[in-house]
Every structure is written in structure tokens, then in C-alpha cells.
Design a protein around this motif. Structure first.
Motif, PDB file in Angstrom:
ATOM      1  N   ASN A 136      37.620  21.884  -7.615  1.00 49.28           N
ATOM      2  CA  ASN A 136      38.939  22.407  -7.969  1.00 49.28           C
ATOM      3  C   ASN A 136      38.925  22.962  -9.387  1.00 49.28           C
ATOM      4  O   ASN A 136      38.405  22.329 -10.297  1.00 49.28           O
ATOM      5  CB  ASN A 136      39.997  21.299  -7.912  1.00 49.28           C
ATOM      6  N   ARG A 167      45.430  24.582  -1.116  1.00 43.85           N
ATOM      7  CA  ARG A 167      46.184  24.646  -2.365  1.00 43.85           C
ATOM      8  C   ARG A 167      47.343  25.628  -2.221  1.00 43.85           C
ATOM      9  O   ARG A 167      47.177  26.738  -1.735  1.00 43.85           O
ATOM     10  CB  ARG A 167      45.280  25.095  -3.523  1.00 43.85           C
ATOM     11  N   ARG A 220      37.061  21.506  -3.828  1.00 43.96           N
ATOM     12  CA  ARG A 220      36.923  20.136  -3.335  1.00 43.96           C
ATOM     13  C   ARG A 220      35.964  19.397  -4.246  1.00 43.96           C
ATOM     14  O   ARG A 220      35.004  19.971  -4.747  1.00 43.96           O
ATOM     15  CB  ARG A 220      36.433  20.139  -1.890  1.00 43.96           C
TER      16      ARG A 220
ATOM     17  N   THR B 134      49.032  21.239 -10.570  1.00 39.31           N
ATOM     18  CA  THR B 134      49.034  20.071  -9.695  1.00 39.31           C
ATOM     19  C   THR B 134      49.551  18.849 -10.444  1.00 39.31           C
ATOM     20  O   THR B 134      50.359  18.072  -9.925  1.00 39.31           O
ATOM     21  CB  THR B 134      47.608  19.803  -9.175  1.00 39.31           C
ATOM     22  N   GLU B 311      43.711  14.380  -4.303  1.00 38.70           N
ATOM     23  CA  GLU B 311      44.279  15.671  -3.928  1.00 38.70           C
ATOM     24  C   GLU B 311      45.797  15.585  -3.762  1.00 38.70           C
ATOM     25  O   GLU B 311      46.508  16.548  -4.005  1.00 38.70           O
ATOM     26  CB  GLU B 311      43.693  16.116  -2.586  1.00 38.70           C
TER      27      GLU B 311
END
Lengths: 329, 512
Positions: A136, A167, A220, B134, B311
Motif C-alpha cells: 500500500n 481501495r 497489499r 485511510t 486494512e
């Protein structure tokens, strides 16, 4: 006028970044000093601070010490030449033995891109498929835009596959690049199966007889087993649709990454054998010494370096100028 | 992610523990190895040097406490230094009881202090790809859970689709994450432009966003700024402008935990220009040795506030130096485990379950609930890693969360009556359940059998002391539980080096 001042300011920007690296370079440290053990220790420090890693640094420093003790290095400038030669050699020759399971024999450095071969029966050349992987935030999508621009400049017909369905905004990001560069993008649903997108894209690439298909994947971490299995699936799907695909599997590596980069190269290769590295974000203060660390144990060559935000900021990797830059003043 | 760093430490310290006394030469030798371990973990060279020197200074001239061997003594010294490096130790008042200390360790960290009058303004900054957007979402979720409303502001006008990304993230947090507060989103998408062409525009966007947040009575505003290189003066100026005009209460620097030696250079540069209040490390769940966290903390002096561990948008944790130092040295992190458990199970529920257990009244339904709350806490491997002494043992073991999926599947395929009274299950019912869950009759039978054994044992254990309980659990493990339940040492834990992942078909073949 506007055009020219634009070019000049861009040059200046680039130079100021280079100057930043110059200041910290090895050359100024070495030249003008007496060659002794203390100097060699200082060089060790510099190499470690450039992420060259303990293994490669020890190799370089040990050989420098041997030569120094044998009286082969007399002045500080001999040390500089010695280091340059050995780093270049290390980059060219790679490791003494394959460091990644399943890797072919250690291979000499080649920055040449691997391409599809024509079908011997029909003579038709299938699209060259480039799979782009990485963790990422490594810079995959931006690097893909740059790659697309690179092939467009060679007047190649390019197709992009937006396989990052995970994403938020990733597909849109690639689409915007596609619009700017005049390249079509094959996409699926957010949250959909990326292997299905890869399948569609491979079909479309063959049907439209494009020269190059570039496949974007979700970032990932190499520790996430299910995601690594998904990558394996994408890899296999491409291979089933187009013979020999993906011809090139590029791992995008952030130049600021530390010793974990090696783990990334190893682990990603288990799912989709990496054939080359794109070193991104080399325009910061990081010197990307990590690629020396990787080359000391793995055969994977660096193929491109990214040095900025615009689509033109991508160069094929040139080991000589890399070494020169590392050992600049 | 500190596992690999702790491996390096433990091997060095183990060597030392065989020695009779701490002598200068054996400490120096050990420290040379610690140095290499730290460098390989990407700890910045200057930090490595000061750390090893500090440890040397502490270790030499220290008398080994009689009850400890030199190795343990060294672990103590390294632990203290590590905690010092990672953050400040909380002051323990004199005469504090064990319970008080435990409470202090359980307490929330500084988190995001609320400003009076609101809204609290938080600015996020960092290099490209460090994970700002994020993390903004994760932080919003963290605040939402604590009843604080959040406005996420898209101040990244450079990266294509950055605004879209934050909007989607904001919607996901609002829709999917727990908590009563609202998460809103602010953007001026028409202001976005190609890289370098909208510099400075973000300042205005942020001002208007904060004004709106104030009128809406939002508790916290999070500004998601564009990723930038610390050497890009133009973009760094933009951040300075935002800082000057909006006076954020908190400036968080988001750093990729996988960064190498350069981490220090860039963090220093951000810190000099903005006076960063806190650090957030992302990709903490990777196998990086995470030296960047040690060095950036030590060079900037800013506290590590949060770490991103996955994630999903709820994968954020507060950072506790004491616990992490323990984790690095392989001492486990029970406190984090307990806290995670607390977030998922209320005390009343736990009490009620305990009583049921004592009476032998636990049903498969209770078991399912328990299993689910356990799994909500995170992947099994991550949880087990928090237990003392398990971290390094787990390194090569592949834990299959999928097996637990099968257990859940089987229970789901039972009727309510069956879950309460497993003795109802006969062959035809088992066949139905196996069909419904895509498993085999044998698997169903094995699960029920194990469940019955466990509930019997827990009934017996109810009156035991903690030590006896431990022994009983050990016996349970030694008794060789079947393949289904996650008792340690069963096939649930597999050695990665020698194993392959059998397909479901294969597994069936094996059983037959």
C-alpha cells in the motif's frame, strides 16, 4: 515564453533536489581526507544511512579494508574509485547464488523490458502484459501512469486494467490518468473480484490488438495471506488468457523503504514472480541504497526509477548514473 | 510487527543469560549484536549508537540482583531503555497497589484531546503513500466510537481521486462502524487540479470547512492534506499556511512503519516546520522490524499516538510504550489483550457466562457468541502474539481462521433447540447439519463431542484456583483434542515450513 519558463523552473526544481543529495554525498566526505581506518568506518556509516543494509555494506567495507591493508589503496580517491567499482559490480552481477526460492540462476543486470514473443505458427504478436504489484502506498498507480506515458511516447497502443477494486477511489484515480493520457481503462465494480477484471482486460487487450496491457493491483502487505492468494489468482488468470503473460511483473518499491524491501521482493515472488523493480519517489532525500541491499541477495533487477509527480518523471534505470549520483559530492 | 526485532533481541540476550556475571567484555560483545539487529531493523544509525551506549553505561557497574541471572538483568536494562526510547513511562505514585498500576496501564492514552471551545482541529500530514487518507477514516471511526462527531475534510487537491477516496471512506465509517456520533464529509471537488497547480487553495478549503463545522457543532475536524515530500518548499509552505491560519490543536505526522533510514530525515523536516504533536505509524501489521518507529520518536520527541494495524477501518490502536517494549522483548502484551476483550464483551455478559459455565449450562449458542466476540478482536495469530512467550513460537505457524469459519458454519446450520440441547443430535440431524454447512457428519460429531468435554471440564474447574485451572487446561491440550477446536498444539496450528494448504476436498479425504 510560458513554455520555456516552465522548462527552466522544472530544471531548477530538479536541481535543488539533486543538490540536497549532493550535500550528503560520499565524495565530500572522502576526498581531501587521509585514507585510514577511521575514514573507512565513516564510509560504513554513510552506506548504512543510505539503507544499503548490513550485508552489502559489510561486503563493500571488508573488500575496501582488505585492499587498503594490502596497500592497493593509497589515497582517499582510490577508496572512492574502489567503492564505485564494487557497487557497480554488485549491481551488475547480483548475488553469488539465487536468494529467492524458485528464482532462476543469478542473472546479470538487464534493464530491458521483457516483451511478448510472436506466435511461431501465425506470426501474430500477442499484447505484452505488465503486472504491477506492491504494498500500500508504494506508488503503483502513479508509476502505471508514467509507464503508460512512456509507451505512448514510443507510439505504442496501451490499455490499462484497474484491478484495485479494494481501495476507495483507486479505480477513479487510474481513470483520471487514463483521460489525461488518452489511454483506455478496463474496470470493474468497487469491491468486485479483481481476477475478473484481469480476465476482461486480457480479453479486451487481445481483441483490440494493443501493444501493452498494464495491470494495476491493490496494495497489499506481504503478510496478508488471503490478499497474496488473490494476487496469485490474477497472475494465473492473465497467463491463461495470453500465452506467457504476464511477461513482466514489476514490484513498485518506495525508495524510502528500509530493509523490509527484501522481504517484499521475496514474499511477492511467491505469488507472482517478480521480474523487475520500479523504484519510486527517488526525488526525496532517500538515496535508494536499498536496491544495493536487494541486489546483494536477489537477482531481481531495477528497471525504472520514478523521480517526480508528472507522467514524464520515469527513467529506465541506469546503474552507472545511479552509482555516480550515490557517490557524488 | 516488532516480532522480528524481538527475535533479534532474544537471541542476543539468551546468549548472555548463560554467563555468570555481567562483564564489560560480554556486554560489549552482546551490544555489537544488538547493534546489528537494530540496524537491520532500520533504526537510524545515530539512535542505534546512543541506545547501545546508554545500555552499556547502565549495564556496566551494575550489580546483578541476587535473584536474577545476568541475562534477566540485561533484559531489564534494555527494557527500561526501550520504554524510554518509545515514550515516557507513566509516573507511578508511591504506595500504589498492583490494581492501581494495572488500572493505569489500562487507561486510554492521550488519544485526541478535545479542545474547548470546539471544534477540535486535527491536521494530518506526511509523505505520499504513508497512509494519510485511510488513517483519517480510522481516526474518525475511533472518535465516533467514543461518541464524538467528526468532519473529514478533503484538503488533498493534488492526487487524482483523493477527494473521492476520502468521501467513500467517510461514508463507510458512518455506515459500518459502531458509535452514536455522526461522521460528515466536506470537500470542494471543483478546486482539484493537476499536481502542483492548486498549491495554496487547500488553505481556503480548510477555513470554510472549519467554519461550517463550527456552525454544525461538530466535535472534531480532521484535515486530510496532500502527501508531499519534505524537500518540496512550495507544498511545505502550504502546510505552514494551514497551520498559521487554522491553528490546529493537533498536528499528526503519518509515517509508514516500513521506512528505512530516511524516516528520520523527513520526520525531522516536518517537525521543524510544523511542530508535530503526535506520530501515527501505519502498516504496523506488516513484518517490518519497525525501527522507524523507534528512531522517529527518539529524534523528534513527538509521542507515538496511534498505530494502524490492518486494512479495515477499525484497525487502529492507541500506542502504549510500556506494552510495546514488553512485546519487543517477547514479554507479551496481556494488557492490550484484556483491553481488546473489554471492547467486545461487557462485564455483565462475561459474568453471566461464567455462572453458566460453573453450572455446566453453557450452550452451543453461548459458545458461538463467545467465538464471534473473540474473532472480532482480530485475527487469531495477532491475538495469540499478545500472550507472553508465544510471540516467537508463533513465527512459523500458519493459523487458519478458515477452520473457525467451519465451526461457525456448523453451529449456524443447527436449529435453536439443537444449539441448546446438543444431545438431540442423531444421525439424520447430523447429516442435515453437515449438508447445510458444507462439512461432513464426522466434523459435526467431533465438534459436539469436544464441546461437551469442554463444558464438563469447565464445570469442574469452576471451583479451582488459577493454578489448578492452568493445569486442567494443559491436560485438556494433552488429551489430544480433535481437529476442530482451536486448542493449542492441535492441527489448528500448522507449521508453515512443512505444510501445504489442503483443499476442502483433501480435508474430507483425510477424515474418511
Amino acid at each position: 515564453m510560458g513554455f520555456f519558463s516552465n522548462i527552466i523552473s522544472k530544471l531548477k526544481d530538479g536541481l535543488s533536489k539533486t543538490r540536497e543529495t549532493l550535500v550528503r554525498g560520499l565524495k565530500s566526505l572522502i576526498l581531501g581526507r587521509t585514507l585510514d581506518d577511521a575514514l573507512i568506518e565513516d564510509v560504513r556509516r554513510m552506506l548504512l544511512e543510505a539503507d544499503v543494509g548490513v550485508e552489502a555494506t559489510t561486503r563493500l567495507i571488508d573488500s575496501a579494508k582488505d585492499d587498503f591493508n594490502a596497500g592497493k589503496l593509497k589515497e582517499s580517491k582510490d577508496l572512492l574509485e574502489h567503492l564505485k567499482r564494487h557497487v557497480r559490480e554488485l549491481l551488475q552481477q547480483g548475488p553469488k547464488q539465487a536468494g529467492i526460492p524458485g528464482e532462476p540462476e543469478p542473472r546479470p543486470l538487464s534493464t530491458e523490458l521483457l516483451v511478448a514473443k510472436p506466435d511461431p505458427a501465425t506470426g501474430i504478436k500477442p499484447p505484452t502484459v505488465i503486472l504491477v504489484t506492491g504494498i500500500n502506498g508504494a506508488g503503483k498507480t502513479t508509476s502505471i501512469a508514467k509507464l503508460a506515458a512512456y509507451f505512448r511516447r514510443q507510439e505504442k497502443k496501451v490499455l490499462l486494467a484497474a484491478c484495485d477494486t479494494f481501495r476507495a477511489g483507486a479505480v477513479r484515480q487510474l481513470e483520471i490518468w487514463g483521460e489525461r493520457l488518452g489511454v483506455e481503462v478496463i474496470k470493474g465494480q468497487q469491491g468486485g473480484d479483481p481476477a475478473a477484471v484481469a480476465f476482461d482486460a486480457a480479453k479486451a487487450a487481445a481483441a483490440r490488438a494493443v501493444d501493452v496491457l498494464i495491470v494495476d493491483t491493490a496494495g497489499r502487505l506481504q503478510t496478508q495471506d488471503p490478499l497474496m492468494r488473490q494476487l496469485e489468482k490474477i497472475y494465473k488468470v492473465l497467463g491463461k488468457q495470453i500465452p506467457g503473460a504476464p511477461h513482466e511483473t514489476l514490484l513498485v518499491l518506495d525508495a524510502t523503504t528500509g530493509q523490509n524491501a527484501l522481504r517484499q521482493a521475496q514474499e511477492f515472488s511467491k505469488s507472482a514472480p517478480v521480474t523487475g523493480i520500479v523504484l519510486s519517489k527517488l526525488d526525496g532525500t532517500a538515496k535508494g541504497g536499498i536496491i544495493i541491499a536487494i541486489r546483494a541477495v536477489a537477482s531481481i533487477p531495477v528497471k525504472f526509477v520514478g523521480t517526480g509527480e508528472t507522467p514524464d518523471d520515469l527513467q529506465p534505470f541506469d546503474p552507472d548514473s545511479f552509482v555516480e549520483a550515490m557517490f557524488s559530492e | 510487527m516488532f516480532d522480528r526485532l524481538s527475535d533479534g533481541f532474544s537471541s542476543v540476550l539468551r546468549k548472555l543469560s548463560g554467563k555468570g556475571a555481567i562483564s564489560e567484555s560480554n556486554v560489549r560483545e552482546a551490544m555489537e549484536q544488538v547493534r546489528t539487529a537494530l540496524l537491520e531493523a532500520d533504526v537510524a544509525l545515530e539512535v542505534v549508537n546512543s541506545f547501545t551506549e546508554g545500555v552499556l553505561k547502565d549495564a556496566l557497574g551494575r550489580e546483578v540482583t541476587k535473584s536474577l541471572n545476568p541475562g534477566q538483568e540485561m533484559i531489564g536494562i534494555v527494557y527500561d531503555r526501550l520504554v524510554q526510547l518509545l515514550g515516557d513511562l507513566p509516573e507511578v505514585p508511591a504506595g500504589a497497589s498492583q490494581e492501581d498500576i494495572a488500572k493505569m496501564m489500562m487507561a486510554d492514552g492521550p488519544g485526541v484531546a478535545a479542545a474547548e471551545p470546539g471544534p477540535t482541529i486535527v491536521m494530518m500530514c506526511g509523505l505520499q503513500g504513508s497512509g494519510k487518507t485511510t488513517t483519517c477514516g480510522k481516526l474518525a471511526g475511533w472518535l465516533k466510537k467514543r461518541g464524538r462527531s467528526v468532519m473529514l475534510v478533503a484538503a488533498d487537491l493534488q492526487r487524482p481521486a483523493a477527494v473521492d477516496q476520502l468521501q467513500t471512506v467517510a461514508e463507510q465509517v458512518q455506515r459500518d462502524l459502531p458509535g452514536g456520533a455522526t461522521v460528515t464529509f466536506y470537500s470542494e471537488p471543483e478546486k482539484t487540479a493537476e499536481y502542483g497547480k492548486a498549491v495554496g487553495v487547500a488553505v481556503g478549503v480548510c477555513e470554510r470547512a472549519v467554519a461550517k463545522a463550527r456552525s454544525m457543532g461538530v466535535d472534531t475536524v480532521i484535515l486530510d492534506t496532500a502527501g508531499r515530500l519534505h524537500v518540496n518548499d512550495q507544498l511545505m509552505d502550504e502546510l505552514k499556511q494551514v497551520n498559521l491560519r487554522l491553528k490546529p490543536h493537533q498536528i499528526f505526522l503519518v509515517v509508514d512503519a516500513m521506512t528505512g533510514q530516511d524516516a528520520v530525515r523527513s520526520a525531522k523536516s516536518f517537525h521543524e516546520k510544523l511542530e508535530v504533536d503526535g506520530l501515527i505509524f501505519t502498516k504496523f501489521d506488516s513484518d517490518t522490524r519497525g525501527g522507524a518507529a523507534l528512531s522517529v520518536k527518539s529524534i523528534t520527541g513527538a509521542k507515538i499516538r496511534f498505530v494502524g494495524v490492518g486494512e479495515k477501518l477499525d484497525a487502529i490502536e492507541e500506542f502504549h510504550p510500556v506494552r510495546v517494549a514488553g512485546r519487543i522483548l517477547g514479554m507479551g502484551d496481556v494488557v492490550s489483550l484484556v483491553q481488546k476483550a473489554r471492547e467486545q464483551v461487557s462485564e455483565e455478559d462475561a459474568k453471566a457466562l461464567e455462572e453458566k459455565l460453573a453450572k455446566g449450562e453453557m450452550t452451543l449458542e453461548d459458545f458461538l457468541n463467545q467465538l464471534r466476540s473473540l474473532r472480532r478482536m482480530g485475527p487469531m495469530k495477532q491475538l495469540l502474539g499478545l500472550l507472553p512467550g508465544i510471540g516467537s513460537a508463533l513465527k512459523n505457524i500458519n493459523i487458519e481462521d478458515e477452520k473457525l469459519d467451519r465451526v461457525e458454519g456448523i453451529i449456524h446450520s443447527m436449529t435453536k433447540d439443537e444449539r441448546r440441547k446438543p444431545e438431540l443430535l442423531n444421525s439424520s440431524r447430523r447429516r442435515r447439519i453437515a449438508k447445510g454447512s458444507g462439512t461432513s457428519e464426522n466434523e459435526v460429531a467431533a465438534l459436539v463431542k469436544q464441546f461437551t468435554t469442554i463444558s464438563q471440564i469447565s464445570k469442574q474447574m469452576a471451583g479451582m484456583s488459577a493454578l489448578d485451572k492452568m493445569k486442567a487446561v494443559k491436560q485438556l491440550g494433552a488429551a489430544g483434542q480433535g481437529p476442530m477446536l482451536p486448542s493449542m498444539g492441535s492441527s489448528f496450528l500448522r507449521n508453515k515450513g512443512t505444510s501445504y494448504t489442503p483443499s476442502i476436498k483433501d480435508r474430507f479425504k483425510k477424515r474418511k
